[in-house]
Design an enzyme around this catalytic site. Structure first.
Site, PDB file in Angstrom:
ATOM      1  N   GLU A 173      -1.252   2.323  -2.364  1.00  0.00           N
ATOM      2  CA  GLU A 173      -1.372   1.037  -1.674  1.00  0.00           C
ATOM      3  C   GLU A 173      -2.752   0.477  -1.987  1.00  0.00           C
ATOM      4  OE1 GLU A 173       0.935  -0.569  -0.304  1.00  0.00           O
ATOM      5  OE2 GLU A 173       2.462   0.980  -0.234  1.00  0.00           O
ATOM      6  N   CYS A 207      -6.614  -6.099   3.074  1.00  0.00           N
ATOM      7  CA  CYS A 207      -6.083  -6.092   1.708  1.00  0.00           C
ATOM      8  C   CYS A 207      -5.089  -7.221   1.457  1.00  0.00           C
ATOM      9  CB  CYS A 207      -5.440  -4.747   1.392  1.00  0.00           C
ATOM     10  SG  CYS A 207      -4.033  -4.328   2.440  1.00  0.00           S
TER      11      CYS A 207
END
Length: 432
Positions: A173, A207
């Site tokens: 991720e 993010c």
């Protein structure tokens, strides 16, 4: 250019053109593949016979979800509890043993997790490891059955390299520069509030935050005062005094983000305080493609705006770069939203809002290309930490039904073999 590089370049150009996306095209190609199998059946049989000399019903076939075994979860510092425990939930649900490595940058959370979480979980099956860079490198030398990592692409490459030594599957991720295209047809005030919230939440250390805005010069003129108004609404006239505006996590990260302020021209904000690691909500204009702020994920409260002439120019700009973790588009016209969705590629997509797509448990969350590998959230977390084990349970008797598959082979036995193995559906083919 080498022949292979030329070939890959030609196929990538075709893919970027959108040729493979229409359903009719895909069906036509599958039908063409079916014609190949039908028309070249005898040639295929002869070729496989020359190379290898080879040629289910009443059974129970199913997929069993098995745990991988011992899993390593490496968490990040920006959401140190959430991004460690959410994958842990999936790993536990799937039946794995887990080693957790919280980020050493958020030291208080690291200490809390290391000292208290083991008291709640079975210490025979779950453990917390505190480690810096060197210790984590040594940790990765061990053989794990699955590795789940959340962090930067650069560290993701290191994790994947270590996993490759043991052929360990991974979920990565990662981050990236998430584009946000704002069309001329939208409610500017709504756009400003939703973009400002997504960009400046957690001081931009998210993010999935919109990393830069693409819009026309006319929209930029409207958007700037609306962004200024939204920032004041959220954080007051001096965001430094707001209890709702965060700080950069560490000195090294502060210095990196502060250096990005030299790109373009500061239209809003720009104030900093190294002692507090404070960087004001900032909007940059007159930003160029080669400016430092456009070369890496910002991960701070800075929003660059770049101007484009049209939605097609925005799409071309996005497609010329690495595929992002998420792509945002704001427009009141469905055809604009669909055009961006159909002609781009990203881990996730969100229209007329920011960040909210990842709050829906039924949607898998993850990146693509440099922004990540694999996905999780909700049921997808369970799937990620489960090996899909194909299983066939066949009875020990009824041996006469198996006779057609045994050698010696003869042409007259082929119909029996087909009847015993094929699935009853139109246009079925069996590759042995």
């Amino acid at each position: 250019m080498s022949p292979h590089a030329e070939l890959v370049s030609r196929l990538r150009a075709a893919w970027l053109s959108g040729k493979t996306r229409p359903m009719e095209y895909r069906v036509a190609q599958l039908e063409a593949l079916g014609r190949f199998l039908d028309e070249k059946q005898q040639d295929i049989l002869e070729a496989t016979a020359a190379d290898m000399r080879k040629a289910t019903q009443l059974d129970s076939a199913f997929i069993r979800k098995d745990p991988y075994g011992v899993v390593l979860i490496i968490g990040p510092w920006n959401y140190p509890i959430n991004l460690l425990l959410v994958p842990l939930i999936g790993a536990i649900a799937a039946g794995n043993c887990v080693v957790m490595k919280p980020s050493e940058i958020t030291r208080n959370v690291e200490r809390l997790v290391a000292e208290t979480l083991p008291r709640y979980l079975d210490e025979d099956c779950f453990a917390v490891v505190t480690a810096g860079v060197e210790e984590t490198t040594r940790l990765l030398e061990n053989k794990f059955d699955y590795i789940f990592f959340t962090g930067s692409p650069s560290v993701g490459r290191i994790v994947m390299t270590a996993a490759a030594k043991h052929l360990t599957p991974v979920t990565l991720e990662l981050g990236g520069k998430n584009p946000c295209y704002v069309s001329d047809s939208c409610n500017v005030q709504n756009v400003a509030r939703r973009v400002a919230w997504g960009r400046f939440f957690n001081a931009g250390q998210t993010c999935v935050a919109p990393d830069y805005v693409l819009c026309s010069a006319e929209m930029q003129e409207k958007l700037l005062p609306a962004l200024r108004e939204a920032i004041t609404e959220f954080y007051g006239p001096n965001p430094r005094e707001s209890p709702d505006f965060g700080r950069i996590v560490g000195d090294r990260q502060f210095q990196r983000v502060q250096a990005l302020l030299h790109s373009g021209h500061t239209a809003i904000g720009g104030q900093t305080d190294a002692e507090e690691r404070y960087i004001a909500p900032t909007v940059l204009v007159e930003v160029q493609q080669n400016d430092p702020v456009m070369q890496e994920e910002i991960f701070g409260p800075i929003l660059p705006i770049l101007t484009v002439d049209s939605v097609d120019d925005a799409i071309a700009f996005i497609n010329a770069r690495e595929r992002p973790l998420v792509l945002y588009v704001f427009s009141s016209r469905k055809e604009v939203v669909n055009r961006v969705l159909e002609r781009t590629s990203s881990g996730g997509f969100c229209a007329n809002d920011t960040i909210m797509h990842m709050t829906i448990p039924s949607l898998p969350f993850g990146g693509i290309g440099q922004s990540g590998l694999g996905s999780y959230h909700g049921r997808s977390s369970f799937e990620t930490f489960s090996h899909q084990r194909s299983a066939l349970l066949r009875g020990a008797g009824r041996e006469t039904l198996n006779t057609p598959r045994y050698p010696p082979y003869a042409p007259h036995r082929l119909p029996l073999l087909r009847a015993a193995t094929e699935t009853k559906r139109r246009a079925t083919c069996l590759l042995l």
